[in-house]
Motif scaffolding. Structure first.
Motif, PDB file in Angstrom:
ATOM      1  N   LEU A  91       0.875  -1.168   0.000  1.00 42.90           N
ATOM      2  CA  LEU A  91       0.000   0.000   0.000  1.00 42.90           C
ATOM      3  C   LEU A  91       0.910   1.215   0.000  1.00 42.90           C
ATOM      4  O   LEU A  91       1.477   1.583   1.020  1.00 42.90           O
ATOM      5  CB  LEU A  91      -0.908  -0.004   1.233  1.00 42.90           C
ATOM      6  N   LEU A  92       1.097   1.809  -1.159  1.00 43.24           N
ATOM      7  CA  LEU A  92       2.077   2.877  -1.301  1.00 43.24           C
ATOM      8  C   LEU A  92       1.700   4.163  -0.579  1.00 43.24           C
ATOM      9  O   LEU A  92       2.529   4.830  -0.007  1.00 43.24           O
ATOM     10  CB  LEU A  92       2.297   3.196  -2.784  1.00 43.24           C
ATOM     11  N   GLN A  93       0.458   4.517  -0.660  1.00 41.31           N
ATOM     12  CA  GLN A  93       0.042   5.814  -0.139  1.00 41.31           C
ATOM     13  C   GLN A  93      -1.443   5.749   0.157  1.00 41.31           C
ATOM     14  O   GLN A  93      -2.200   5.094  -0.537  1.00 41.31           O
ATOM     15  CB  GLN A  93       0.319   6.881  -1.185  1.00 41.31           C
ATOM     16  N   GLY A  94      -1.857   6.444   1.167  1.00 38.98           N
ATOM     17  CA  GLY A  94      -3.264   6.442   1.511  1.00 38.98           C
ATOM     18  C   GLY A  94      -3.869   7.820   1.417  1.00 38.98           C
ATOM     19  O   GLY A  94      -3.341   8.714   0.761  1.00 38.98           O
ATOM     20  N   ASN A  95      -4.966   7.964   2.077  1.00 35.43           N
ATOM     21  CA  ASN A  95      -5.727   9.182   2.060  1.00 35.43           C
ATOM     22  C   ASN A  95      -6.298   9.372   3.452  1.00 35.43           C
ATOM     23  O   ASN A  95      -6.034   8.584   4.345  1.00 35.43           O
ATOM     24  CB  ASN A  95      -6.843   9.069   1.016  1.00 35.43           C
ATOM     25  N   TRP A  96      -7.088  10.383   3.660  1.00 37.83           N
ATOM     26  CA  TRP A  96      -7.771  10.540   4.934  1.00 37.83           C
ATOM     27  C   TRP A  96      -8.798   9.421   5.093  1.00 37.83           C
ATOM     28  O   TRP A  96      -9.389   8.971   4.102  1.00 37.83           O
ATOM     29  CB  TRP A  96      -8.470  11.894   4.998  1.00 37.83           C
ATOM     30  N   PRO A  97      -9.023   8.970   6.310  1.00 36.28           N
ATOM     31  CA  PRO A  97     -10.007   7.902   6.520  1.00 36.28           C
ATOM     32  C   PRO A  97     -11.397   8.295   6.030  1.00 36.28           C
ATOM     33  O   PRO A  97     -11.807   9.440   6.158  1.00 36.28           O
ATOM     34  CB  PRO A  97     -10.022   7.713   8.045  1.00 36.28           C
ATOM     35  N   ASP A  98     -12.070   7.320   5.445  1.00 36.63           N
ATOM     36  CA  ASP A  98     -13.447   7.473   4.997  1.00 36.63           C
ATOM     37  C   ASP A  98     -14.187   6.243   5.502  1.00 36.63           C
ATOM     38  O   ASP A  98     -14.349   5.272   4.778  1.00 36.63           O
ATOM     39  CB  ASP A  98     -13.496   7.576   3.470  1.00 36.63           C
ATOM     40  N   LEU A  99     -14.579   6.281   6.778  1.00 41.53           N
ATOM     41  CA  LEU A  99     -15.175   5.125   7.434  1.00 41.53           C
ATOM     42  C   LEU A  99     -16.665   5.036   7.162  1.00 41.53           C
ATOM     43  O   LEU A  99     -17.379   6.042   7.228  1.00 41.53           O
ATOM     44  CB  LEU A  99     -14.944   5.189   8.946  1.00 41.53           C
ATOM     45  N   ASP A 100     -17.114   3.805   6.856  1.00 36.74           N
ATOM     46  CA  ASP A 100     -18.558   3.594   6.711  1.00 36.74           C
ATOM     47  C   ASP A 100     -19.159   3.255   8.069  1.00 36.74           C
ATOM     48  O   ASP A 100     -18.480   3.291   9.099  1.00 36.74           O
ATOM     49  CB  ASP A 100     -18.857   2.537   5.640  1.00 36.74           C
ATOM     50  N   GLU A 101     -20.436   2.921   8.093  1.00 33.17           N
ATOM     51  CA  GLU A 101     -21.140   2.648   9.346  1.00 33.17           C
ATOM     52  C   GLU A 101     -20.605   1.416  10.083  1.00 33.17           C
ATOM     53  O   GLU A 101     -20.844   1.252  11.274  1.00 33.17           O
ATOM     54  CB  GLU A 101     -22.655   2.500   9.103  1.00 33.17           C
ATOM     55  N   ASN A 102     -19.845   0.567   9.382  1.00 29.23           N
ATOM     56  CA  ASN A 102     -19.251  -0.617  10.008  1.00 29.23           C
ATOM     57  C   ASN A 102     -17.792  -0.403  10.406  1.00 29.23           C
ATOM     58  O   ASN A 102     -17.121  -1.338  10.829  1.00 29.23           O
ATOM     59  CB  ASN A 102     -19.346  -1.815   9.059  1.00 29.23           C
ATOM     60  N   GLY A 103     -17.281   0.811  10.233  1.00 32.45           N
ATOM     61  CA  GLY A 103     -15.899   1.116  10.577  1.00 32.45           C
ATOM     62  C   GLY A 103     -14.893   0.698   9.525  1.00 32.45           C
ATOM     63  O   GLY A 103     -13.693   0.710   9.767  1.00 32.45           O
ATOM     64  N   ILE A 104     -15.359   0.326   8.326  1.00 29.75           N
ATOM     65  CA  ILE A 104     -14.473  -0.060   7.228  1.00 29.75           C
ATOM     66  C   ILE A 104     -14.054   1.198   6.482  1.00 29.75           C
ATOM     67  O   ILE A 104     -14.894   2.011   6.096  1.00 29.75           O
ATOM     68  CB  ILE A 104     -15.167  -1.050   6.276  1.00 29.75           C
ATOM     69  N   ASP A 105     -12.737   1.342   6.291  1.00 29.59           N
ATOM     70  CA  ASP A 105     -12.218   2.519   5.607  1.00 29.59           C
ATOM     71  C   ASP A 105     -12.250   2.317   4.103  1.00 29.59           C
ATOM     72  O   ASP A 105     -11.803   1.296   3.589  1.00 29.59           O
ATOM     73  CB  ASP A 105     -10.782   2.803   6.051  1.00 29.59           C
ATOM     74  N   HIS A 106     -12.762   3.308   3.380  1.00 29.81           N
ATOM     75  CA  HIS A 106     -12.816   3.274   1.918  1.00 29.81           C
ATOM     76  C   HIS A 106     -11.902   4.335   1.302  1.00 29.81           C
ATOM     77  O   HIS A 106     -11.862   4.490   0.092  1.00 29.81           O
ATOM     78  CB  HIS A 106     -14.262   3.486   1.437  1.00 29.81           C
ATOM     79  N   GLY A 107     -11.182   5.075   2.145  1.00 26.21           N
ATOM     80  CA  GLY A 107     -10.310   6.136   1.668  1.00 26.21           C
ATOM     81  C   GLY A 107      -8.873   5.712   1.450  1.00 26.21           C
ATOM     82  O   GLY A 107      -8.069   6.466   0.942  1.00 26.21           O
TER      83      GLY A 107
END
Length: 89
Positions: free
Chosen positions: A28-44
């Motif tokens: 995982l080279l680089q990420g972003n700010w967290p984008d958590l759904d209602e289950n706490g899964i990050d999509h960002g």
């Protein structure tokens, strides 16, 4: 899409397979700010979701390498295959 999971958290991100990384390794080279759904899964793509704040031994440094994860297929398959094989040219 895949889910990258460990005891710290879960990311749901697109999958890219390449011959540049050996089987069994996730990069995982680089990420972003967290984008958590209602289950706490990050999509960002916030990779720190998977790291611990507890220092590593013996150096007491941050845990940014060798983070053990499990990779699971998510409900939405989206797979891209990249290759460095130039035989098709």
């Amino acid at each position: 899409m895949i889910q990258v999971v460990n005891g710290q958290g879960t990311l749901q991100i697109p999958l890219m397979i390449t011959d540049d990384i050996i089987e069994g390794v996730v990069c995982l080279l680089q990420g972003n700010w967290p984008d958590l759904d209602e289950n706490g899964i990050d999509h960002g793509g916030a990779v720190n979701i998977l790291t611990s704040t507890e220092p590593s031994r013996p150096s007491m440094g941050s845990r940014t390498h060798s983070v053990a994860v499990e990779v699971n297929q998510s409900a939405v398959p989206d797979r891209i295959r990249l290759t460095t094989d130039n035989t098709d040219k």
